[in-house]
Scaffold this motif. Structure first.
Motif, PDB file in Angstrom:
ATOM      1  N   ARG A 128     -48.498 -42.357   0.072  1.00  0.00           N
ATOM      2  CA  ARG A 128     -49.199 -43.002   1.179  1.00  0.00           C
ATOM      3  C   ARG A 128     -49.978 -44.218   0.684  1.00  0.00           C
ATOM      4  N   LEU A 182     -43.251 -43.711   6.793  1.00  0.00           N
ATOM      5  CA  LEU A 182     -42.809 -43.509   8.171  1.00  0.00           C
ATOM      6  C   LEU A 182     -42.656 -44.834   8.896  1.00  0.00           C
ATOM      7  N   ALA A 187     -44.599 -42.765  13.088  1.00  0.00           N
ATOM      8  CA  ALA A 187     -46.003 -42.691  12.685  1.00  0.00           C
ATOM      9  C   ALA A 187     -46.944 -42.543  13.877  1.00  0.00           C
ATOM     10  N   ASN A 190     -47.832 -38.978  15.026  1.00  0.00           N
ATOM     11  CA  ASN A 190     -48.515 -38.064  14.106  1.00  0.00           C
ATOM     12  C   ASN A 190     -47.683 -36.803  13.882  1.00  0.00           C
ATOM     13  N   TYR A 193     -43.978 -34.400   9.532  1.00  0.00           N
ATOM     14  CA  TYR A 193     -43.477 -35.036   8.318  1.00  0.00           C
ATOM     15  C   TYR A 193     -44.254 -36.323   8.065  1.00  0.00           C
ATOM     16  N   ASP A 194     -44.306 -36.773   6.812  1.00  0.00           N
ATOM     17  CA  ASP A 194     -45.103 -37.964   6.514  1.00  0.00           C
ATOM     18  C   ASP A 194     -44.374 -39.011   5.672  1.00  0.00           C
ATOM     19  N   ARG A 195     -43.080 -38.818   5.397  1.00  0.00           N
ATOM     20  CA  ARG A 195     -42.290 -39.798   4.655  1.00  0.00           C
ATOM     21  C   ARG A 195     -40.812 -39.422   4.758  1.00  0.00           C
ATOM     22  N   GLY A 219     -42.201 -33.250   4.808  1.00  0.00           N
ATOM     23  CA  GLY A 219     -43.595 -32.939   5.133  1.00  0.00           C
ATOM     24  C   GLY A 219     -44.219 -32.032   4.096  1.00  0.00           C
TER      25      GLY A 219
END
Length: 324
Positions: A128, A182, A187, A190, A193-195, A219
């Motif tokens: 991130r 993302l 994104a 929310n 998962y984050d990538r 995630g």
């Protein structure tokens, strides 16, 4: 061992012997590289032009049974792609969207793709708000190209390296597996998962070219990254001139020197700090994206001059970046 088992074993060994080397992507010899270099360049340069674009996104396979995949989403638009640098071993393509809003043409500077031949390193997404330099294995450099993708404000998005290959009569460039942040479409929701970890492909078609992405959305679970869902993205670029192409070219003519200075500033930060660390927001990308884009619009509209716009942009980048 019966006769059937023996035949099956022999067949499998034969398949391994013939198919696996092509799939394993072994090192490329200097002779092979020299033979394909000009065709590689031609394929990259062929992506420049005027296009109607179709964006087709589908979350297809869930790896987490508690997750409900999104419905397929198809959208589109018009996009101009211009060669803004071509030095032989490096080619840079700038994408510019042309949309209609309230009866008027609206120009939006879109993504950028940098292609470099036989790179020693690539700027990649690390975590991130963080991009770092990653070495390309020395034995895998010969004959290969890196592709680095940049966001609308010329901040980094993802990078990878790979090779051009022909399979089934179709020639394409295929990347290694790469990490990506993302996309804004995800994104802003929310999600869990984050990538993404992804493979990227580019190939010409009789009508233009396609950009095909295979994204595993990842995630955090119990302190580990785990797969949540598989997404397939197919962006189809079809040659088309039936829109206001001049609006995109006029925008670029008015702002290209400003954006060249912005690119140089991002490059300087990446080299001096071993990468780029900058905070991102779901809706906009980097926290300074909107300001950098607005400075370009103000320059085109005559509300500021080039020197002032470049000075302000350089200050914004310097004050909002850090070591990754």
């Amino acid at each position: 061992m019966n006769r059937f088992t023996a035949l099956l074993g022999s067949s499998l060994l034969a398949l391994v012997g013939t198919a696996m080397p092509a799939l394993a992507h072994p090192p490329i010899t200097a002779a092979q590289a020299a033979t394909s270099f000009e065709q590689d360049r031609a394929d990259i340069l062929a992506m420049a032009g005027n296009y109607k674009v179709r964006f087709d996104m589908q979350e297809a396979t869930r790896w987490d049974l508690a997750y409900t995949p999104l419905d397929r989403k198809i959208s589109g638009g018009h996009e101009v792609v211009r060669v803004i640098e071509n030095t032989g071993r490096k080619i840079v393509l700038q994408h510019i969207l042309v949309a209609e809003h309230e009866g008027k043409d609206m120009v939006i500077k879109h993504w950028r793709q940098d292609w470099e031949y036989e790179p020693a390193r690539v700027l990649v997404y690390a975590d991130r708000n963080s991009w770092k330099w990653e070495d390309v294995p020395e034995k895998m450099r010969t004959g290969r190209w890196s592709q680095t993708v940049w966001q609308v404000d010329d901040s980094p998005r993802y990078g990878g390296w790979g090779q051009f290959e022909t399979q089934g009569g179709v020639r394409r460039w295929r990347s290694n597996w790469t990490w990506r942040p993302l996309a804004r479409r995800d994104a802003v929701r929310n999600p869990v998962y984050d990538r993404y970890t992804s493979i990227n492909r580019h190939q010409q078609t009789p009508e233009g070219w396609i950009h095909w992405q295979d994204n595993t959305k990842m995630g955090q679970k119990d302190g580990k990254l785990v797969p949540v869902v598989q997404e397939y993205v197919l962006n189809t670029y079809t040659k088309f001139d039936g829109y206001n192409v001049k609006a995109a070219d006029d925008y670029w003519a008015a702002t290209k020197d400003y954006w060249a200075a912005v690119r140089a500033q991002w490059d300087r930060i990446a080299n001096e700090k071993g990468g780029i660390g900058i905070e991102e927001e779901a809706a906009t990308g980097t926290v300074i994206s909107g300001k950098l884009m607005q400075l370009a619009n103000d320059l085109q509209d005559g509300k500021t001059d080039k020197a002032k716009a470049i000075a302000e942009a350089s200050k914004l980048i310097a004050e909002n970046t850090n070591k990754p």
